[in-house]
Write a protein that holds these residues in place. Structure first.
Motif, PDB file in Angstrom:
ATOM      1  N   LEU A 103      -3.432   9.036  -4.867  1.00  0.00           N
ATOM      2  CA  LEU A 103      -2.591   7.995  -5.453  1.00  0.00           C
ATOM      3  C   LEU A 103      -2.918   6.631  -4.858  1.00  0.00           C
ATOM      4  CD1 LEU A 103      -0.159   7.089  -7.166  1.00  0.00           C
ATOM      5  CD2 LEU A 103       1.310   7.674  -5.229  1.00  0.00           C
ATOM      6  N   ALA A 104      -3.092   6.601  -3.532  1.00  0.00           N
ATOM      7  CA  ALA A 104      -3.391   5.339  -2.866  1.00  0.00           C
ATOM      8  C   ALA A 104      -4.734   4.779  -3.310  1.00  0.00           C
ATOM      9  CB  ALA A 104      -3.377   5.538  -1.357  1.00  0.00           C
ATOM     10  N   VAL A 105      -5.746   5.656  -3.433  1.00  0.00           N
ATOM     11  CA  VAL A 105      -7.075   5.211  -3.860  1.00  0.00           C
ATOM     12  C   VAL A 105      -7.017   4.640  -5.271  1.00  0.00           C
ATOM     13  CG1 VAL A 105      -9.387   5.989  -4.481  1.00  0.00           C
ATOM     14  CG2 VAL A 105      -8.358   6.751  -2.338  1.00  0.00           C
ATOM     15  N   ILE A 106      -6.338   5.351  -6.184  1.00  0.00           N
ATOM     16  CA  ILE A 106      -6.216   4.872  -7.566  1.00  0.00           C
ATOM     17  C   ILE A 106      -5.499   3.528  -7.597  1.00  0.00           C
ATOM     18  CG2 ILE A 106      -5.138   5.327  -9.793  1.00  0.00           C
ATOM     19  CD1 ILE A 106      -5.601   8.312  -9.255  1.00  0.00           C
ATOM     20  N   LEU A 107      -4.432   3.417  -6.821  1.00  0.00           N
ATOM     21  CA  LEU A 107      -3.657   2.173  -6.793  1.00  0.00           C
ATOM     22  C   LEU A 107      -4.495   1.015  -6.271  1.00  0.00           C
ATOM     23  CD1 LEU A 107      -0.931   0.674  -7.018  1.00  0.00           C
ATOM     24  CD2 LEU A 107      -0.465   1.390  -4.662  1.00  0.00           C
ATOM     25  N   LEU A 108      -5.211   1.236  -5.167  1.00  0.00           N
ATOM     26  CA  LEU A 108      -6.010   0.173  -4.568  1.00  0.00           C
ATOM     27  C   LEU A 108      -7.188  -0.212  -5.454  1.00  0.00           C
ATOM     28  CD1 LEU A 108      -5.980   1.313  -0.837  1.00  0.00           C
ATOM     29  CD2 LEU A 108      -4.721  -0.572  -1.863  1.00  0.00           C
ATOM     30  N   MET A 109      -7.811   0.768  -6.113  1.00  0.00           N
ATOM     31  CA  MET A 109      -8.911   0.452  -7.031  1.00  0.00           C
ATOM     32  C   MET A 109      -8.407  -0.369  -8.206  1.00  0.00           C
ATOM     33  SD  MET A 109     -11.143   3.985  -7.087  1.00  0.00           S
ATOM     34  CE  MET A 109     -12.276   3.312  -8.301  1.00  0.00           C
ATOM     35  N   GLY A 110      -7.231   0.017  -8.734  1.00  0.00           N
ATOM     36  CA  GLY A 110      -6.661  -0.757  -9.840  1.00  0.00           C
ATOM     37  C   GLY A 110      -6.303  -2.163  -9.423  1.00  0.00           C
ATOM     38  N   THR A 111      -5.736  -2.284  -8.226  1.00  0.00           N
ATOM     39  CA  THR A 111      -5.384  -3.603  -7.705  1.00  0.00           C
ATOM     40  C   THR A 111      -6.617  -4.472  -7.522  1.00  0.00           C
ATOM     41  OG1 THR A 111      -3.489  -2.654  -6.547  1.00  0.00           O
ATOM     42  CG2 THR A 111      -4.251  -4.822  -5.823  1.00  0.00           C
TER      43      THR A 111
END
Length: 265
Positions: A103-111
């Motif tokens: 979840l954190a990786v997806i969130l940071l990549m999207g950000t």
């Protein structure tokens, strides 16, 4: 920087968890719970930080230094980052680590992707990708003038001319002007020189400031010369059309454009 009113500052403070541009919904899902968790679990960090920013902003506005209150908004990014970490920390404690990492990786990549997009679409960035239109103008100025040549234009165009050539200008951005120059009086003089009804007086003022060239472009026509209201009656007697309005300190801020109070000519 914005001239914050008390009302604007409080609204800004209350909405800081949603202050990430373009990411309000996505990151708000983490920042808002994170603030609550921070107050519960790390109140000795979050509560003094929140009360300190709020109290300082209100105090400076009451004392009349609204720009300092606006500058305090730069701390919102740090508060948001702490809140997001609180949310991620809670999720990692209550979910399997592998899930929270994904979840954190997806969130940071999207950000990151959205941040890159915002940067690429910035007007400043877009201009930087192009061959500057002013190259010919810069060459002309450097060829046809020397270090003692003085240019006269409006505030922003004068800043532009100095930036590309290093030549002297009568006016400048007010926020960049020397504190040893009576900028209100200088603006008053130039308003008379450019828009007054006495040609001899205009030429006298231009000689006073050693003006060699007057530069006019599309922006010059739309950007007024502004002076304190106390000069209004004198300017009108000399044929300078005036109106009252709020005027901007920084053209990068569209909300500080002149409106209905203040003095411009």
């Amino acid at each position: 920087m914005r001239h914050f009113t008390l009302h604007e500052f409080i609204l800004s403070f209350l909405s800081f968890p949603l202050s990430f541009p373009g990411l309000k919904i996505l990151l708000g899902m983490l920042t808002i719970p994170g603030v609550i968790l921070g107050l519960i679990r790390d109140g000795d960090v979050f509560l003094p930080s929140l009360l300190g920013i709020l109290g300082a902003g209100v105090l400076f506005i009451v004392l009349g230094d609204n720009l300092v209150a606006y500058k305090l908004s730069s701390y919102y990014f740090t508060l948001n980052a702490l809140a997001i970490l609180e949310s991620l920390n809670w999720l990692s404690e209550n979910l399997k680590w592998s899930k929270i990492m994904s979840l954190a990786v997806i969130l940071l990549m999207g950000t990151s992707a959205m941040t890159v997009g915002d940067y690429a679409n910035s007007s400043w960035t877009a201009i930087g990708f192009k061959d500057p239109w002013y190259n010919d103008l810069r060459r002309w100025i450097l060829t046809n003038s020397d270090i003692n040549t003085v240019f006269l234009s409006n505030y922003e165009s004068s800043f532009f001319l100095f930036s590309i050539s290093g030549r002297k200008t009568v006016l400048f951005r007010r926020t960049h002007a020397s504190p040893f120059v009576d900028y209100d009086r200088r603006s008053f003089d130039i308003a008379i020189a450019l828009a007054g009804n006495d040609t001899k007086e205009s030429l006298k003022i231009l000689r006073k400031y050693n003006v060699t060239y007057i530069y006019i472009d599309g922006f010059t026509k739309s950007d007024p010369i502004w002076v304190p209201y106390k000069y209004a009656s004198v300017l009108r007697k000399k044929g300078v059309e005036c109106r009252v309005g709020y005027v901007r300190y920084d053209p990068a801020d569209p909300q500080s454009m002149y409106k209905d109070k203040g003095m411009s000519s």
